[in-house]
Design a protein around this motif. Structure first.
Motif, PDB file in Angstrom:
ATOM      1  N   UNK A   9     -35.578  17.992  21.158  1.00 29.13           N
ATOM      2  CA  UNK A   9     -36.835  18.709  20.937  1.00 29.13           C
ATOM      3  C   UNK A   9     -36.756  19.474  19.628  1.00 29.13           C
ATOM      4  N   UNK A  10     -36.102  18.857  18.650  1.00 27.63           N
ATOM      5  CA  UNK A  10     -35.780  19.554  17.392  1.00 27.63           C
ATOM      6  C   UNK A  10     -36.869  19.534  16.339  1.00 27.63           C
ATOM      7  N   UNK A  11     -38.041  18.983  16.654  1.00 24.97           N
ATOM      8  CA  UNK A  11     -39.091  18.901  15.629  1.00 24.97           C
ATOM      9  C   UNK A  11     -39.973  20.144  15.558  1.00 24.97           C
ATOM     10  N   UNK A  12     -39.797  21.079  16.485  1.00 30.17           N
ATOM     11  CA  UNK A  12     -40.592  22.312  16.462  1.00 30.17           C
ATOM     12  C   UNK A  12     -39.947  23.361  15.570  1.00 30.17           C
ATOM     13  N   UNK A  13     -40.569  24.526  15.459  1.00 31.89           N
ATOM     14  CA  UNK A  13     -40.046  25.552  14.551  1.00 31.89           C
ATOM     15  C   UNK A  13     -38.622  26.018  14.889  1.00 31.89           C
ATOM     16  N   UNK A  14     -38.294  26.167  16.178  1.00 30.36           N
ATOM     17  CA  UNK A  14     -36.953  26.658  16.526  1.00 30.36           C
ATOM     18  C   UNK A  14     -35.891  25.622  16.157  1.00 30.36           C
ATOM     19  N   UNK A  15     -36.106  24.375  16.571  1.00 29.19           N
ATOM     20  CA  UNK A  15     -35.136  23.319  16.279  1.00 29.19           C
ATOM     21  C   UNK A  15     -35.003  23.054  14.787  1.00 29.19           C
TER      22      UNK A  15
END
Ligand SMILES: NC(=O)c1ccc[n+]([C@@H]2O[C@H](COP(=O)([O-])OP(=O)(O)OC[C@H]3O[C@@H](n4cnc5c(N)ncnc54)[C@H](OP(=O)(O)O)[C@@H]3O)[C@@H](O)[C@H]2O)c1
Length: 230
Positions: A9-15
């Motif tokens: 799930x690394x495509x969001x801001x945290x990832x």
């Protein structure tokens, strides 16, 4: 090849923020997504920022999970259970899963400045129930602002690392300390994640109230308790 870090799930801001910081630190990163195209696009974005020598790839979540024994989970709470169930056959035995999930009430249409009650005590403990035997869950990074992680300045946040496994704790502390401005601190047992996760809801409320990107600093511990530099 260096041991890769797979961010599920690394495509969001945290990832993306964590990927950026570890790529800058010379780590090999695999960004996971439900869509290989999105993952590859995100990886290209990180490579463009870090430089051609960086090692960042994009994969579908299951392939990313199967490619590493050092995993980070950065999905919204509402996606955590289904994704972990789906990934069950993909985990390598002995893997470490770093869970940054916060059970925000916004997952069910409520406010991001409130958390939901989780039967297991915390999102991280819920993850620990869902991973295959032999996979160790470590809770970390819930209090690090993605805005700060995605910037160029030091992150100015202490990271409380919570785990029941001393070896996994040590490895995650080392990883967190590679991020400029982050000091990693042994935060005790995994059950402490229930407190750490709630702090995030408070920080989000403060960000709304003060229009900022708040983080936490823990004071008063002996210097040997802090790993990394301010
Ligand atoms: N944002 C922050 O400042 C911050 C800070 C600390 C901790 N956290 C926590 O870290 C996690 C990720 O935060 P974020 O802001 O990056 O979240 P996000 O942008 O909402 O989601 C991250 C990624 O997860 C995937 N995803 C979304 N819904 C999903 C679902 N139902 N099932 C599986 N995958 C799904 C999406 O990737 P694909 O569509 O590419 O699969 C998305 O890009 C959250 O639990 C959050 O509470 C966030």
């Amino acid at each position: 090849m260096k041991r890769p870090i797979a961010i599920l799930g690394g495509t969001g801001p945290a990832g993306m923020g964590l990927a950026l910081r570890w790529a800058r630190a010379g780590e090999t990163v695999i960004i996971g997504s439900r869509s290989v195209e999105r993952a590859q696009e995100a990886a290209a974005g990180i490579r463009a920022r870090v430089g051609a020598t960086s090692s960042v790839a994009g994969e579908e979540n299951a392939a990313a999970c199967a490619a590493s024994d050092l995993l980070v989970l950065t999905v919204p709470f509402e996606g955590q259970v289904a994704l972990l169930k789906q990934l069950k056959p993909a985990f390598k035995p002995g893997s470490i899963l770093i869970d940054a999930t916060v059970p925000l009430a916004s997952s069910v249409g409520g406010r991001a400045s409130r958390t939901l009650g989780v039967w297991q005590g915390s999102a991280a403990q819920q993850a620990a129930e869902l991973v295959p035997q032999g996979v160790t869950v470590v809770a970390a990074f819930q209090n690090c602002s993605a805005d700060a992680l995605n910037g160029d300045d030091p992150v100015e946040c202490d990271v409380l690392v919570c785990s029941d496994d001393p070896n996994a704790m040590r490895q995650v502390i080392e990883l967190a300390a590679k991020i400029p401005g982050v000091r990693a601190i042994d935060g005790g047992k995994l059950e402490n994640a229930r407190i750490v996760e709630r702090i995030t809801a408070l920080l989000i409320g403060l960000n709304i109230r003060h229009k900022g990107h708040s983080g936490i600093r823990i004071t008063g511990l002996p210097p040997s308790s802090y790993h990394g530099s301010e």
